[in-house]
Write a protein that holds these residues in place. Structure first.
Motif, short mmCIF file in Angstrom:
data_model
loop_
_atom_site.label_atom_id
_atom_site.label_comp_id
_atom_site.label_asym_id
_atom_site.label_seq_id
_atom_site.Cartn_x
_atom_site.Cartn_y
_atom_site.Cartn_z
N PHE A 98 0.81 -1.22 0.00
CA PHE A 98 0.00 0.00 0.00
C PHE A 98 0.84 1.27 0.00
CE2 PHE A 98 -3.32 -2.39 2.81
CZ PHE A 98 -3.74 -3.11 1.70
N ALA A 122 -9.77 -3.38 0.17
CA ALA A 122 -8.40 -3.47 -0.36
C ALA A 122 -8.29 -4.26 -1.65
CB ALA A 122 -7.47 -4.05 0.70
N PHE A 128 -10.89 0.90 -2.89
CA PHE A 128 -9.80 1.16 -1.94
C PHE A 128 -9.38 2.63 -2.01
CE2 PHE A 128 -5.20 0.96 -0.74
CZ PHE A 128 -5.40 0.60 0.58
#
Length: 208
Positions: A98, A122, A128
């Motif tokens: 991320f 996610a 996301f």
């Protein structure tokens, strides 16, 4: 770097993107080094980018500044946001996580605890990205929480991360750390992988 950047007062770091114009991949990272030499010459610290620079230098690489930040928490958040935005737009990224604070498992756990709606999204790049925008304050709190782990937990997490992407298959000839550990005495970065001795043949990469 093509851009001529004059950072305003109060900036402590920036988020950047490196594009390989011929190969089609990109990388998004962050840096707190604002001097012109480092700004021009730093394209990322991963093994793959290092190998590209060793083999052919910076030719074909284009670096651009995406955002600036006044503190470390904001810098982490902006890196996460721009990585998510690029993934949403279908960019082929070298980034494997991320972004934001390391290790990856730490920010994952902090998000689950503080901003579960973000982690629940996610697997979907569009959702996301939107969740990072919508839950900005909670994401920044998760970033604060992720930065408060004990040193031993930080190093253990970094070693798990790097085993998947870096060569830690040999002991460090500089600091004496054993195989499987990151170099903890590197003056520039506490999370650098070991450098093999000059006459050391690189072994096959370990996997996590």
């Amino acid at each position: 770097m093509d851009q001529k950047i004059d950072f305003p007062a109060g900036v402590m770091g920036y988020v950047f993107r490196t594009d390989a114009l011929e190969d089609g991949w990109s990388y998004i990272g962050q840096s707190t080094r604002l001097d012109r030499k480092f700004l021009d010459g730093y394209f990322g610290s991963g093994d793959f980018i290092r190998q590209v620079l060793e083999q052919r230098g910076p030719a074909g690489l284009q670096k651009s500044v995406l955002a600036t930040a006044g503190n470390q928490n904001e810098l982490h958040y902006l890196e996460m946001l721009h990585i998510a935005q690029a993934r949403r737009n279908g960019v082929q990224l070298l980034n494997g996580d991320f972004g934001g604070p390391r290790p990856f498992s730490t920010i994952q756990l902090a998000l689950w605890n503080t901003a579960p709606a973000v982690m629940q999204a996610a697997s979907d790049p569009e959702r996301f990205y939107q969740a990072l925008v919508k839950h900005h304050d909670m994401v920044e709190q998760a970033i604060v929480d992720a930065g408060s782990i004990p040193d031993d937990d930080f190093y253990a997490g970094m070693e798990r991360d790097l085993l998947a992407t870096q060569d830690l298959s040999h002991a460090c000839p500089s600091c004496g750390s054993v195989a499987g550990e990151v170099c903890r005495t590197n003056a520039k970065s506490l999370t650098e992988p070991h450098r093999p001795a000059r006459n050391h043949s690189k072994r096959p990469r370990q996997t996590a």
